[in-house]
Scaffold this active site. Sequence first.
Site, PDB file in Angstrom:
ATOM      1  N   SER A  71       0.855  -1.197   0.000  1.00 40.95           N
ATOM      2  CA  SER A  71       0.000   0.000   0.000  1.00 40.95           C
ATOM      3  C   SER A  71       0.886   1.240   0.000  1.00 40.95           C
ATOM      4  CB  SER A  71      -0.871   0.003   1.252  1.00 40.95           C
ATOM      5  OG  SER A  71      -1.430   1.275   1.444  1.00 40.95           O
ATOM      6  N   TYR A 102      -2.703   0.036   9.807  1.00 38.24           N
ATOM      7  CA  TYR A 102      -2.821  -0.543   8.463  1.00 38.24           C
ATOM      8  C   TYR A 102      -1.485  -0.430   7.740  1.00 38.24           C
ATOM      9  CZ  TYR A 102      -4.175  -0.997   3.529  1.00 38.24           C
ATOM     10  OH  TYR A 102      -4.251  -1.369   2.213  1.00 38.24           O
TER      11      TYR A 102
HETATM   12  N1  LIG Z   1      -8.068  -0.790  -3.465  1.00 42.44           N
HETATM   13  C1  LIG Z   1      -7.025  -0.004  -3.303  1.00 42.44           C
HETATM   14  O1  LIG Z   1      -7.057   1.201  -3.637  1.00 42.44           O
HETATM   15  C2  LIG Z   1      -5.734  -0.538  -2.740  1.00 42.44           C
HETATM   16  C3  LIG Z   1      -4.630   0.300  -2.637  1.00 42.44           C
HETATM   17  C4  LIG Z   1      -3.441  -0.199  -2.131  1.00 42.44           C
HETATM   18  C5  LIG Z   1      -3.340  -1.526  -1.729  1.00 42.44           C
HETATM   19  N2  LIG Z   1      -4.423  -2.328  -1.829  1.00 42.44           N
HETATM   20  C6  LIG Z   1      -4.274  -3.714  -1.400  1.00 42.44           C
HETATM   21  O2  LIG Z   1      -4.795  -4.559  -2.420  1.00 42.44           O
HETATM   22  C7  LIG Z   1      -5.392  -5.721  -1.823  1.00 42.44           C
HETATM   23  C8  LIG Z   1      -6.825  -5.867  -2.304  1.00 42.44           C
HETATM   24  O3  LIG Z   1      -7.550  -4.672  -2.016  1.00 42.44           O
HETATM   25  P1  LIG Z   1      -9.090  -4.526  -2.317  1.00 42.44           P
HETATM   26  O4  LIG Z   1      -9.344  -3.091  -2.556  1.00 42.44           O
HETATM   27  O5  LIG Z   1      -9.516  -5.534  -3.307  1.00 42.44           O
HETATM   28  O6  LIG Z   1      -9.686  -4.870  -0.863  1.00 42.44           O
HETATM   29  P2  LIG Z   1     -11.040  -5.638  -0.475  1.00 42.44           P
HETATM   30  O7  LIG Z   1     -11.257  -5.314   0.972  1.00 42.44           O
HETATM   31  O8  LIG Z   1     -12.114  -5.351  -1.440  1.00 42.44           O
HETATM   32  O9  LIG Z   1     -10.612  -7.166  -0.624  1.00 42.44           O
HETATM   33  C9  LIG Z   1      -9.885  -7.868   0.343  1.00 42.44           C
HETATM   34  C10 LIG Z   1     -10.559  -9.213   0.520  1.00 42.44           C
HETATM   35  O10 LIG Z   1      -9.783  -9.955   1.464  1.00 42.44           O
HETATM   36  C11 LIG Z   1     -10.680 -10.673   2.296  1.00 42.44           C
HETATM   37  N3  LIG Z   1     -10.004 -10.936   3.560  1.00 42.44           N
HETATM   38  C12 LIG Z   1      -9.619 -10.043   4.514  1.00 42.44           C
HETATM   39  N4  LIG Z   1      -9.046 -10.669   5.531  1.00 42.44           N
HETATM   40  C13 LIG Z   1      -9.038 -11.994   5.228  1.00 42.44           C
HETATM   41  C14 LIG Z   1      -8.592 -13.155   5.896  1.00 42.44           C
HETATM   42  N5  LIG Z   1      -8.046 -13.090   7.115  1.00 42.44           N
HETATM   43  N6  LIG Z   1      -8.733 -14.350   5.278  1.00 42.44           N
HETATM   44  C15 LIG Z   1      -9.313 -14.440   4.054  1.00 42.44           C
HETATM   45  N7  LIG Z   1      -9.774 -13.371   3.373  1.00 42.44           N
HETATM   46  C16 LIG Z   1      -9.640 -12.168   3.959  1.00 42.44           C
HETATM   47  C17 LIG Z   1     -11.894  -9.767   2.469  1.00 42.44           C
HETATM   48  O11 LIG Z   1     -13.078 -10.489   2.795  1.00 42.44           O
HETATM   49  C18 LIG Z   1     -11.980  -9.117   1.096  1.00 42.44           C
HETATM   50  O12 LIG Z   1     -12.899  -9.792   0.253  1.00 42.44           O
HETATM   51  C19 LIG Z   1      -5.275  -5.536  -0.318  1.00 42.44           C
HETATM   52  O13 LIG Z   1      -4.120  -6.228   0.109  1.00 42.44           O
HETATM   53  C20 LIG Z   1      -5.079  -4.044  -0.146  1.00 42.44           C
HETATM   54  O14 LIG Z   1      -4.346  -3.760   1.024  1.00 42.44           O
HETATM   55  C21 LIG Z   1      -5.608  -1.868  -2.322  1.00 42.44           C
END
Ligand SMILES: NC(=O)c1ccc[n+]([C@@H]2O[C@H](COP(=O)([O-])OP(=O)(O)OC[C@H]3O[C@@H](n4cnc5c(N)ncnc54)[C@H](O)[C@@H]3O)[C@@H](O)[C@H]2O)c1
Length: 160
Positions: free
Chosen positions: A127, A152
């Site tokens: 992130s 986070y």
């Molecule tokens: N969306 C963004 O802008 C963004 C930016 C930077 C980094 N990220 C990273 O990208 C990745 C995906 O992000 P996203 O936006 O799709 O998030 P999201 O919250 O939509 O998806 C994450 C998924 O992980 C699942 N999850 C969480 N904890 C879990 C666990 N212990 N076991 C199994 N499943 C679990 C949740 O149910 C969810 O469906 C994450 O690692 C996030 O930190 C996202």
Amino acid sequence: MKILVTGVAGFIGSATALRLCEQGHQVIGIDNVNDYYDPALKEARLARLAGADNFRFMKMDISDRKAVAELFTTEGFDRVVHLAAQAGVRYSIENPMAYVDSNLVGMATILEGCRHNKVEHLVYASSSSVYGMNEEVPFSEDHGVDHPVSLYAATKNLTR
Ligand SMILES: NC(=O)c1ccc[n+]([C@@H]2O[C@H](COP(=O)([O-])OP(=O)(O)OC[C@H]3O[C@@H](n4cnc5c(N)ncnc54)[C@H](O)[C@@H]3O)[C@@H](O)[C@H]2O)c1
């Protein structure tokens, strides 16, 4: 190739799995479908994936060491795309253990699964929040990540 996508019910994970399926890969997706935001949205994304013959969903928590270890041994993945995480800054003030479980313990179970089963390649989404108080923009992977300003951010930093 056989590919594991973690966080497959999420925003990025579901789109990634769809694309990998379209490319003809065999995809196994895991997610605990937690209620950090409306699980109905996650279920709708999974329903979209359910139409693909080369996709399989398993409801699983990545902090469950035994279940994750068994999954890796049984399936023998070529690649892993690790997207499951607990996101959000404000939520971490009330629910710190969700970050410890998903982002620290969960990350370790995935790394161990890869290590013990000789997975050729792991993709992980960190992130931009890891750059915290760093004022240099645009961010670069060479920049310091020693001053996170949220739990986070601290739990998404695997570089140091
Ligand atoms: N969306 C963004 O802008 C963004 C930016 C930077 C980094 N990220 C990273 O990208 C990745 C995906 O992000 P996203 O936006 O799709 O998030 P999201 O919250 O939509 O998806 C994450 C998924 O992980 C699942 N999850 C969480 N904890 C879990 C666990 N212990 N076991 C199994 N499943 C679990 C949740 O149910 C969810 O469906 C994450 O690692 C996030 O930190 C996202």
